[in-house]
Design an enzyme around this catalytic site. Structure first.
Site, mmCIF file in Angstrom:
data_model
loop_
_atom_site.group_PDB
_atom_site.id
_atom_site.type_symbol
_atom_site.label_atom_id
_atom_site.label_comp_id
_atom_site.label_asym_id
_atom_site.label_seq_id
_atom_site.Cartn_x
_atom_site.Cartn_y
_atom_site.Cartn_z
ATOM 1 N N SER A 1 38.663 47.144 32.679
ATOM 2 C CA SER A 1 40.025 46.681 32.954
ATOM 3 C C SER A 1 41.054 47.509 32.199
ATOM 4 C CB SER A 1 40.160 45.203 32.576
ATOM 5 O OG SER A 1 39.312 44.402 33.365
ATOM 6 N N SER B 1 44.264 36.081 43.059
ATOM 7 C CA SER B 1 43.883 37.098 42.081
ATOM 8 C C SER B 1 45.092 37.519 41.259
ATOM 9 C CB SER B 1 43.293 38.328 42.774
ATOM 10 O OG SER B 1 43.051 39.367 41.842
ATOM 11 N N SER B 2 44.905 37.619 39.950
ATOM 12 C CA SER B 2 45.969 38.128 39.082
ATOM 13 C C SER B 2 46.212 39.611 39.327
ATOM 14 C CB SER B 2 45.605 37.903 37.613
ATOM 15 O OG SER B 2 44.460 38.665 37.259
ATOM 16 N N ARG C 1 37.727 41.801 51.597
ATOM 17 C CA ARG C 1 38.498 41.315 50.450
ATOM 18 C C ARG C 1 39.979 41.245 50.809
ATOM 19 N NH1 ARG C 1 36.440 43.467 44.695
ATOM 20 N NH2 ARG C 1 37.587 41.593 44.107
ATOM 21 N N GLU D 1 35.714 35.619 35.351
ATOM 22 C CA GLU D 1 34.685 36.652 35.431
ATOM 23 C C GLU D 1 33.478 36.344 34.538
ATOM 24 O OE1 GLU D 1 36.177 40.203 32.560
ATOM 25 O OE2 GLU D 1 37.529 39.633 34.181
ATOM 26 N N ARG E 1 43.689 50.471 33.937
ATOM 27 C CA ARG E 1 45.129 50.318 33.694
ATOM 28 C C ARG E 1 45.678 51.527 32.953
ATOM 29 N NH1 ARG E 1 43.161 45.368 34.363
ATOM 30 N NH2 ARG E 1 44.515 43.632 35.013
#
Length: 438
Positions: free
Chosen positions: A29, A168-169, A125, A316, A33
């Site tokens: 993650s 979803s964030s 998705r 998660e 990013r």
């Protein structure tokens, strides 16, 4: 129709309590990013300890396609990212949610057309939330899911947009990460059920601020359920990437289910990673958990207890917690995770089916799972091309003979070499500490 045969991996059973030190690679993650921010920055950046896995390599190749120079410096986990003019091309998203949701805003800034596609499973998705939002901000996009096309015009107006991010964030993070490069920045307002995985939005906001970007959030006096990124320069920042704490949870669970002791070094004392919540979860289930400096050590109890927990913000971790619960001595209730039905697979249905196929007693609820202890037996555990499903099966296999995991190689999505790391953890005699390193 041709039948595809997936290999089976014999999950090793722990014949004694696991005693090990396990060094984990960088956070997926944070790595992805950091790559986006470095690509949009005002100069070159160096990322140290970056994760190299399928998801991060897909992000690297996508950014290279769009005109960003990314080179390894010495070790392949040290990346030198040099921004350049954004151009068109073809992007393979694989099964990476961060690629399919973080890259379209970058593509809208390109001078050229960008075609997105991915694995067949990825085409199911949901992406209409972020693609419709980008259209509202001035982007020219064909499609509502993979495959889709973004016709970049070299800039994007930006402005205010209202979305439902209850699925979803990543929809919020995807818009925020590129927003400083939009002409008007962006104001993202959420209208819907509570956004899941809020720590991931906190991670995005923190990394933006570290890059000199002005961000207003509900926590800093902004409008409720609203995030504002002002237009401006993204400063180039050299970053050291934290270990992936969510990947660490399976190894810590190994200590918990075998009555052993596992230490993960370089555990951050302060972090936005959702995986940090495993400390409180394992403590609540009866394990001894200690953070000594930069080392996190978990000592397993004689028997795990069940747990009643809302995992909405840390969804998660659900596969790991479900595996723990299946091996506990009392019932568990996992709540707040209806959004997991839209992950790599429907994780709630998948977990219930796989545990039950081994003799378990799992019931799906509207927003989670109820898991009642039952005697488990061997069998085939399907991974559904989902890395966290595969590692959950490995946890169960520590205590149950004859677990065969289908397509364990899917763990390469975030942790390539998982099988070797798992085997190394188990390789020596009980009571002799051994070190497994990525």
């Amino acid at each position: 129709m041709e039948t595809v045969s997936l290999s089976l991996w014999n999950a090793p059973r722990a014949e004694a309590p696991v005693v090990a030190t396990v060094a984990l690679p960088g956070s997926k993650s944070i790595t992805n990013r950091a790559l986006i921010l470095a690509a949009l920055a005002d100069g070159p950046s160096t990322l140290t300890g970056a994760l190299r896995s399928r998801d991060t390599d897909l992000m690297i190749e996508a950014l290279r396609t769009l005109g960003i120079s990314i080179e390894t410096v010495g070790a392949d986990t040290t990346l030198r990212v040099t921004p350049g003019p954004l151009q068109g091309g073809a992007v393979d998203c694989g099964l990476a949610g961060t690629v399919m949701r973080f890259l379209p805003p970058v593509a809208a800034l390109a001078s050229g057309t960008v075609h997105f596609d991915g694995d067949e499973q990825a085409r199911t998705r949901p992406l209409d939330t972020i693609l419709d939002a980008l259209r509202g901000l001035g982007a020219d996009i064909d499609g509502a899911s993979l495959p889709f096309t973004v016709r970049g015009a070299g800039s994007l107006r930006g402005g205010r947009v209202t979305i439902d991010a209850s699925g979803s964030s990543q929809f919020v993070s995807g818009l925020l990460l590129s927003a400083a490069a939009f002409d008007e920045g962006v104001t993202v307002h959420h209208d819907g059920k509570t956004v899941p995985s809020m720590p991931h939005i906190d991670m995005t906001v923190e990394m933006l601020r570290e890059s000199g970007v002005e961000v207003t959030t509900p926590a800093t006096g902004g409008e409720a359920d609203t995030w504002r990124v002002s237009p401006g320069v993204v400063r180039a920042v050299d970053r050291a990437i934290e270990p992936d704490l969510s990947n660490a949870t399976a190894f810590l669970a190994a200590a918990a289910v075998t009555g052993g002791e596992v230490t993960v070094p370089l555990w951050p004392s302060r972090t936005t990673q959702p995986g940090d919540a495993i400390r409180e979860i394992l403590l609540a289930m009866g394990a001894d958990v200690r953070l000594d400096g930069a080392n996190l050590t978990v000592r397993g109890p004689q028997q795990l207890t069940g747990i009643d927990i809302d995992l909405h913000d840390v969804g998660e971790l659900t596969p790991t917690v479900a595996a723990l619960a299946a091996l506990a001595d009392g019932p568990s209730h996992l709540r707040g995770i209806a959004h997991l039905r839209g992950h790599e697979t429907d994780r709630l249905a998948a977990l219930a089916h796989e545990i039950n196929s081994l003799g378990g007693n799992v019931t799906e609820t509207e927003d989670g799972l109820t898991i009642v202890p039952a005697g488990l037996h061997g069998g085939t555990w399907r991974s559904y091309a989902d890395h966290r499903m595969a590692t959950a099966g490995a946890i169960v296999g520590l205590r149950v003979d004859g677990i065969r995991i289908e397509d364990v190689g899917t763990t390469a999505k975030t942790l390539p070499g998982f099988e070797n790391l798992w085997a190394t953890m188990l390789s020596a005699a009980a009571g002799t500490e051994r070190k497994a390193s990525f």
